[in-house]
Scaffold this active site. Structure first.
Site, mmCIF file in Angstrom:
data_model
loop_
_atom_site.group_PDB
_atom_site.id
_atom_site.type_symbol
_atom_site.label_atom_id
_atom_site.label_comp_id
_atom_site.label_asym_id
_atom_site.label_seq_id
_atom_site.Cartn_x
_atom_site.Cartn_y
_atom_site.Cartn_z
ATOM 1 N N TRP A 1 -18.396 4.349 -34.137
ATOM 2 C CA TRP A 1 -18.904 2.985 -34.829
ATOM 3 C C TRP A 1 -19.672 3.599 -36.037
ATOM 4 O O TRP A 1 -20.108 2.466 -36.770
ATOM 5 C CB TRP A 1 -19.816 2.384 -33.776
ATOM 6 C CG TRP A 1 -18.962 2.023 -32.539
ATOM 7 C CD1 TRP A 1 -17.552 2.149 -32.403
ATOM 8 C CD2 TRP A 1 -19.621 1.449 -31.316
ATOM 9 N NE1 TRP A 1 -17.296 1.584 -31.307
ATOM 10 C CE2 TRP A 1 -18.411 1.214 -30.483
ATOM 11 C CE3 TRP A 1 -20.760 1.280 -30.880
ATOM 12 C CZ2 TRP A 1 -18.593 0.568 -29.289
ATOM 13 C CZ3 TRP A 1 -21.038 0.383 -29.747
ATOM 14 C CH2 TRP A 1 -19.891 0.115 -28.742
ATOM 15 N N LYS A 2 -19.946 4.554 -36.308
ATOM 16 C CA LYS A 2 -20.897 5.028 -37.427
ATOM 17 C C LYS A 2 -22.188 4.254 -37.491
ATOM 18 O O LYS A 2 -22.649 4.104 -36.170
ATOM 19 C CB LYS A 2 -20.021 4.691 -38.766
ATOM 20 C CG LYS A 2 -18.660 5.290 -39.010
ATOM 21 C CD LYS A 2 -17.960 5.366 -40.001
ATOM 22 C CE LYS A 2 -16.556 6.327 -40.069
ATOM 23 N NZ LYS A 2 -15.968 6.431 -41.309
ATOM 24 N N HIS B 1 -17.946 15.644 -39.232
ATOM 25 C CA HIS B 1 -17.324 14.590 -39.745
ATOM 26 C C HIS B 1 -17.640 14.507 -41.476
ATOM 27 O O HIS B 1 -18.682 15.083 -41.695
ATOM 28 C CB HIS B 1 -18.015 13.084 -39.403
ATOM 29 C CG HIS B 1 -17.168 11.912 -39.782
ATOM 30 N ND1 HIS B 1 -17.306 11.542 -41.209
ATOM 31 C CD2 HIS B 1 -16.260 11.082 -39.255
ATOM 32 C CE1 HIS B 1 -16.460 10.401 -41.174
ATOM 33 N NE2 HIS B 1 -15.778 10.325 -40.186
ATOM 34 N N SER C 1 -8.445 5.043 -42.025
ATOM 35 C CA SER C 1 -7.808 3.630 -42.006
ATOM 36 C C SER C 1 -6.642 3.521 -41.096
ATOM 37 O O SER C 1 -5.822 3.054 -41.548
ATOM 38 C CB SER C 1 -7.131 3.599 -43.378
ATOM 39 O OG SER C 1 -8.308 3.607 -44.668
ATOM 40 N N GLY D 1 -12.428 4.246 -37.144
ATOM 41 C CA GLY D 1 -13.814 4.060 -37.774
ATOM 42 C C GLY D 1 -13.786 2.389 -37.817
ATOM 43 O O GLY D 1 -14.002 1.725 -36.635
ATOM 44 N N GLY D 2 -13.606 1.570 -38.766
ATOM 45 C CA GLY D 2 -13.869 0.172 -38.941
ATOM 46 C C GLY D 2 -13.053 -0.320 -37.913
ATOM 47 O O GLY D 2 -13.375 -1.586 -37.313
ATOM 48 N N GLU E 1 -18.472 12.727 -43.579
ATOM 49 C CA GLU E 1 -19.562 12.049 -44.196
ATOM 50 C C GLU E 1 -20.772 12.900 -43.800
ATOM 51 O O GLU E 1 -21.877 13.019 -44.532
ATOM 52 C CB GLU E 1 -19.787 10.592 -43.568
ATOM 53 C CG GLU E 1 -18.683 9.801 -43.826
ATOM 54 C CD GLU E 1 -18.281 8.426 -43.124
ATOM 55 O OE1 GLU E 1 -18.979 8.296 -41.998
ATOM 56 O OE2 GLU E 1 -17.007 7.975 -43.338
ATOM 57 N N GLY F 1 -11.958 4.703 -44.558
ATOM 58 C CA GLY F 1 -12.396 3.462 -45.156
ATOM 59 C C GLY F 1 -12.009 3.030 -46.460
ATOM 60 O O GLY F 1 -12.430 2.109 -46.973
HETATM 61 P P1 13P Z 1 -11.855 4.254 -41.081
HETATM 62 O O1 13P Z 1 -10.855 3.979 -39.856
HETATM 63 O O2 13P Z 1 -12.930 3.226 -41.198
HETATM 64 O O3 13P Z 1 -11.243 4.557 -42.222
HETATM 65 O O4 13P Z 1 -12.775 5.578 -40.491
HETATM 66 C C1 13P Z 1 -12.239 6.799 -40.044
HETATM 67 C C2 13P Z 1 -13.274 7.649 -39.607
HETATM 68 O O5 13P Z 1 -14.098 8.286 -40.384
HETATM 69 C C3 13P Z 1 -13.494 7.846 -38.020
HETATM 70 O O6 13P Z 1 -14.300 8.887 -37.755
#
Ligand code: 13P
Length: 254
Positions: A10-11, A99, A217, A238-239, A101, A177
């Site tokens: 969920w970030k 991750h 994605s 993620g999203g 990020e 993302g």
């Molecule tokens: P997205 O699915 O938003 O591209 O993010 C992937 C992600 O970083 C999952 O850890």
């Protein structure tokens, strides 16, 4: 046989109310055969502040409560940090480590990541270890080497017993993302490569049993194609994990 896994990262999104509601919605719509938390079928990784509330609101025997990060030290004077032990104590079974990020924005080196992986394992949880190249590295055809280094310098330093509890997520940074996922072929190529490196290091049985997830994605529209690959054992989402309906569609894409 290795486990199929779909994990939602969920970030830094949702608040307590929306997070609890999302978790409840996912769990109440999960098919029974997916509620095998011991082996982690479906995982959700809410922000730290929501983990406890989610653990109280849903049956965490049915879904693998996962943290997005943990401290590189066990305990003590580390202001602002959250230890692996604290996460274990509130019901987490897995922690996302490395991750991109965290690597890019918080300067997490392989040395730091190794310490985190060890602490997660020592506390009886499973690290979901992320690896992946940036676009420039892929364009220069360095992606294989980059991934090998990330594995060599962190999880390939583990004993056989420890490695047995590792989940790997291949997340090409250029796909995170951006709406631009790796193609079916690109994902399969790297996943097979990672599996071959595991086989070289720990043997074929280990390689056959480790789940390797794809992230970047991945959504309800492309998950079926990506998961159809022989070496893609699920996704780190993620999203698309922020909407129960989309996340459930991804879970049902195998
Ligand atoms: P997205 O699915 O938003 O591209 O993010 C992937 C992600 O970083 C999952 O850890």
């Amino acid at each position: 046989m290795r486990k199929k896994i779909v994990a939602g990262n969920w970030k830094m999104n949702t608040d307590i109310e929306s997070g609890v509601s999302l978790a409840k919605n996912i769990v109440s719509n999960l098919a029974n055969e997916l509620c095998d938390c011991e082996k982690i079928g479906v995982a959700i990784a809410p922000p730290f502040t929501q983990l406890y509330a989610v653990a109280q609101a849903v049956d965490i025997e049915k879904i693998c409560l996962t943290a997005q990060n943990c401290a590189a030290e066990a305990k003590g004077a580390y202001t602002g940090e959250v230890s692996a032990q604290m996460l274990k104590a509130i019901g987490c079974r897995a922690v996302i480590i490395g991750h991109s990020e965290r690597r890019a924005y918080y300067n997490e080196t392989n040395e730091i990541l190794f310490k985190k992986v060890k602490l997660v394992l020592e506390n009886g949880m499973k690290p979901i270890f992320c690896c992946g190249e940036i676009l420039a590295e892929r364009n220069e055809n360095k992606h294989f080497q980059v991934i090998k280094n990330q594995l060599d310098e962190v999880i390939f330093k583990l004993s056989y017993e420890d490695f047995n509890n590792i989940i790997i997520a291949y997340e090409p940074v250029w796909a995170i993302g951006t709406g631009l996922n790796a193609t079916q072929e690109q994902a399969q190529e790297i996943h097979a490569y990672i599996r071959s490196l595991i086989a070289e290091k720990y043997g074929n049985e280990m390689a056959e049993n480790r789940s390797i997830l794809y992230g970047g994605s991945c959504n309800a529209a492309n998950a079926k194609d990506l998961f159809a690959n022989k070496d893609v054992d699920g996704g780190l989402i993620g999203g698309a994990s922020l909407k129960a309906e989309d996340f459930l569609k991804i879970i049902n894409s195998f």
